[in-house]
Design an enzyme around this catalytic site. Sequence first.
Site, mmCIF file in Angstrom:
data_model
loop_
_atom_site.group_PDB
_atom_site.id
_atom_site.type_symbol
_atom_site.label_atom_id
_atom_site.label_comp_id
_atom_site.label_asym_id
_atom_site.label_seq_id
_atom_site.Cartn_x
_atom_site.Cartn_y
_atom_site.Cartn_z
ATOM 1 C CE LYS A 184 33.479 26.067 36.606
ATOM 2 N NZ LYS A 184 31.918 26.380 36.796
ATOM 3 C CD GLU A 256 39.512 41.642 32.239
ATOM 4 O OE1 GLU A 256 38.702 42.331 33.044
ATOM 5 O OE2 GLU A 256 40.520 41.515 31.782
ATOM 6 C CB CYS A 290 31.861 43.348 34.621
ATOM 7 S SG CYS A 290 32.332 43.596 33.061
ATOM 8 C CD GLU A 388 29.694 43.400 41.063
ATOM 9 O OE1 GLU A 388 30.108 42.097 41.494
ATOM 10 O OE2 GLU A 388 30.219 43.650 39.852
HETATM 11 P P1 NAD Z 1 31.702 33.802 40.634
HETATM 12 O O1 NAD Z 1 32.951 34.280 40.952
HETATM 13 O O2 NAD Z 1 30.709 33.359 41.614
HETATM 14 O O3 NAD Z 1 31.986 32.600 39.629
HETATM 15 C C1 NAD Z 1 32.803 32.728 38.272
HETATM 16 C C2 NAD Z 1 33.302 31.395 38.052
HETATM 17 O O4 NAD Z 1 34.029 30.858 38.979
HETATM 18 C C3 NAD Z 1 32.256 30.431 37.766
HETATM 19 O O5 NAD Z 1 32.240 29.545 36.612
HETATM 20 C C4 NAD Z 1 32.443 29.457 39.021
HETATM 21 O O6 NAD Z 1 31.964 28.068 38.697
HETATM 22 C C5 NAD Z 1 33.861 29.429 39.209
HETATM 23 N N1 NAD Z 1 34.475 29.188 40.309
HETATM 24 C C6 NAD Z 1 33.879 29.365 41.774
HETATM 25 N N2 NAD Z 1 34.615 28.992 42.796
HETATM 26 C C7 NAD Z 1 35.828 28.436 41.749
HETATM 27 C C8 NAD Z 1 36.901 28.182 42.855
HETATM 28 N N3 NAD Z 1 37.107 27.886 43.893
HETATM 29 N N4 NAD Z 1 37.845 27.607 41.645
HETATM 30 C C9 NAD Z 1 37.667 27.715 40.413
HETATM 31 N N5 NAD Z 1 36.654 28.203 39.851
HETATM 32 C C10 NAD Z 1 35.559 28.638 40.787
HETATM 33 O O7 NAD Z 1 31.098 34.837 39.795
HETATM 34 P P2 NAD Z 1 29.697 34.955 38.979
HETATM 35 O O8 NAD Z 1 28.680 35.132 39.954
HETATM 36 O O9 NAD Z 1 29.514 33.783 38.018
HETATM 37 O O10 NAD Z 1 29.532 36.435 38.083
HETATM 38 C C11 NAD Z 1 29.406 37.658 38.507
HETATM 39 C C12 NAD Z 1 30.624 38.570 38.760
HETATM 40 O O11 NAD Z 1 31.490 38.432 37.753
HETATM 41 C C13 NAD Z 1 30.409 39.786 39.209
HETATM 42 O O12 NAD Z 1 31.139 40.258 40.195
HETATM 43 C C14 NAD Z 1 30.860 40.692 37.943
HETATM 44 O O13 NAD Z 1 31.195 41.979 38.092
HETATM 45 C C15 NAD Z 1 31.985 39.752 37.432
HETATM 46 N N6 NAD Z 1 32.211 39.865 36.129
HETATM 47 C C16 NAD Z 1 33.279 40.695 35.839
HETATM 48 C C17 NAD Z 1 33.340 41.014 34.322
HETATM 49 C C18 NAD Z 1 34.803 41.786 33.930
HETATM 50 O O14 NAD Z 1 35.015 41.993 32.811
HETATM 51 N N7 NAD Z 1 35.518 42.343 35.058
HETATM 52 C C19 NAD Z 1 32.686 40.444 33.405
HETATM 53 C C20 NAD Z 1 31.471 39.783 33.772
HETATM 54 C C21 NAD Z 1 31.368 39.517 35.146
#
Ligand code: NAD
Length: 520
Positions: A184, A256, A290, A388
Site C-alpha cells: 500500500k 520505521e 527520515c 520533525e
Molecule cells: P504517514 O504516516 O502520513 O503515511 C504513511 C502511510 O500510512 C501512507 O501510505 C498512508 O496512506 C498510510 N496510512 C495513513 N493512515 C493510515 C491508517 N490509519 N492505517 C493504515 N495506513 C495508514 O507518513 P508520510 O507523511 O507518508 O511519510 C513521512 C514520514 O515517514 C516522516 O515522519 C518520516 O520520518 C517517516 N519515514 C520514516 C522512515 C524510516 O525508515 N524510519 C523512512 C521514510 C519515512
Amino acid sequence: MAGTVEQGQTSGNGTSSPNPQGPQAEFEVFNPATGQVIAKVPDMSAEQVAELARKARAAQPGWEAMGFEGRGRILLRCQKWLLDNAERVIETIVSETGKTWEDAQLAEISYGANAFGFWAKNAEKYLADERVKSASVILKGKKLILRYKPLGVVGVIGPWNYPLTNSFGDCIPALAAGNCVILKPSEVTPLTSLLMGEMLTECGMPADVYQVATGLGPTGAALIDQVDFIMFTGSTATGKKIMAKAAETLTPVSLELGGKDPMIVLSDADVERAANTAVYAGMMNGGQTCISIERVYVEAPVYDEFVAKVTEKAKALRQGVPAGPGSVDIGAVTFPKQMEIIEGHVNDALAKGARAVVGGKRGAGPGDFFEPTVLVDVDHSMECMTEETFGPTLPIMKVADEDEAVRLANESPYGLSGSVFSKDVARGEAVARRVESGAICVNDALMNYSALELPMGGAKASGLGSRHGAHGIQKYCQHQAILVSSLHLKRDVHTFPYNKRTTQGLMKLFRLLWGRGKRD
Ligand code: NAD
C-alpha cells in the site's frame, strides 16, 4: 498486478483526493514541482483489499516452492531491469515526488539495484535452519532446530518520500523469503510501486505474488486485517494507529517512523567536511529523508567557521523544477501539507528570535517549493529544534561542550539516526555511543542506510524493529522451533504412571545438575 493508472489531464495544486462517485473511486496524483495532475489511481475499498489477499494466499505456496534459487533468479533479473530502465523509473519517481534526478538515482535506483542483489544472495544464508545445542542433559539425544518459515502474506505500507527505497524496498526481502506481498504505497506517490509491478511481471514473477493496493489511509487500515505481518514506514502518529489496529488481529508489526536527527560538530572536527555533510544530509531530497540531519549542535570554538561555511554552501544551491540530470540541487516539497509544517517551524523560530541566514520562506510556484534555509540563534523552545520538520532547513545551535551537545541531542522523543564529527575518531565514536539512536555515524551521515548488512531501525519514538541485516528478513518468517527425538526409550522415565521412587530420583538428579554449591 492490481491498480491501473489513468493519465489525468486537469491541473491542480492539492494532495490526492478521494472520488466517491462512480463504480471505482479514484484519487489524483500530482507532480508537486508543477502542480499538474499526472494520473488517477483506484482508491481501493476493504473488499478489494480482501480480494487481493485471497489471490496472494492462493499464489504463495507456489512462490515458496520455487525455493531461494528460483526466487533469487527473478530478483537478479529485476536488478538488471532496473538499470536497463533507470531513466523511466527515475522519471516516474521525479514526476510524483518533485525530487531531483540525482536524488532519485542515488537514493532510489542504487538502493533498489543493490537490494535485489543483496537479498537474492543472502536470503538463503539468513534463513537457513539453525542447529541449536542445549547444555541440558535431559535433552541429550534430541535434535534442536530453529527454522524460518515464510509467514504467508506480508503487507507493506509506505510513505511518500522514497517511493522505491522506502516502500518497494521493504518488499524485496519479504519476497525473497517466500512471502507474497501487498504494497500500500502512499496516496501521494503510488506510481513507482505500480511500475515495480510491471517490472516484476516482465522479469517472470508469477501472478499475484506482488500486488499493489492503491488508496488512502483506510485502504492501509483494511490491509492490516488481511495480512500476516505489517511492515510500516511513515510518521510516528500513524505508526501508533497501525500498532493499535494490528493489535485487534495480533498481527506483528515492524515500524520505521519519524526522526529529528542531530549532528554534533566537535571543536576538533574537519569543519569543511562537517559543513559539506550538514548541507547535503540536511537538504538532499529536499530534507525529506527520515535520517536527514534536522538540527546541528556545534562546539563554540568552531561555531562561527561552521556557520560561515554552511551559509556559503547553502546559498549556492539551485532550486527549481527538476529537468534532467544536473538541472537543480533541490527539488519540490512532495507533500503539500508538509509545506505548512516547514513554514510553521521556520516562522515559529523567527518569531522567537532566530535568524535565517539563508532562505526562510516559500519558493516561487506554481509547484511547491521551500527555499533551502539555514537558521541560527535557535534553541529548544523552538519547534525547528524539537519536532520533525522534513524540509530543506538546517537549524544550527552553539553549545559549550560535548556534554551539552549530547544532552540536547538526547532531549527528543525521537532516536532514529545522527552523526558526530571529530578528527579524533575514538573521541567521535565515544560521543556517538552516548547518543540515543538506532543508528549513528562518525564523520558521515546517511551512509549507514546503504549498509544492508547492518540493521536500520529507530530507538524511542522512531520505531520498533528494524530493516536490513539478518533481522530484516527473519522478521518476515515464523520462527519455528523443532525438536526431533531420535535416540529414545519406549517410555520416558518422567512420564505416567508417576511413582515415588522415580520422583525422588529425579529430584536427586536436579540437585546434582543445578543445586550444587552454596547461595552467596
Ligand atoms: P504517514 O504516516 O502520513 O503515511 C504513511 C502511510 O500510512 C501512507 O501510505 C498512508 O496512506 C498510510 N496510512 C495513513 N493512515 C493510515 C491508517 N490509519 N492505517 C493504515 N495506513 C495508514 O507518513 P508520510 O507523511 O507518508 O511519510 C513521512 C514520514 O515517514 C516522516 O515522519 C518520516 O520520518 C517517516 N519515514 C520514516 C522512515 C524510516 O525508515 N524510519 C523512512 C521514510 C519515512
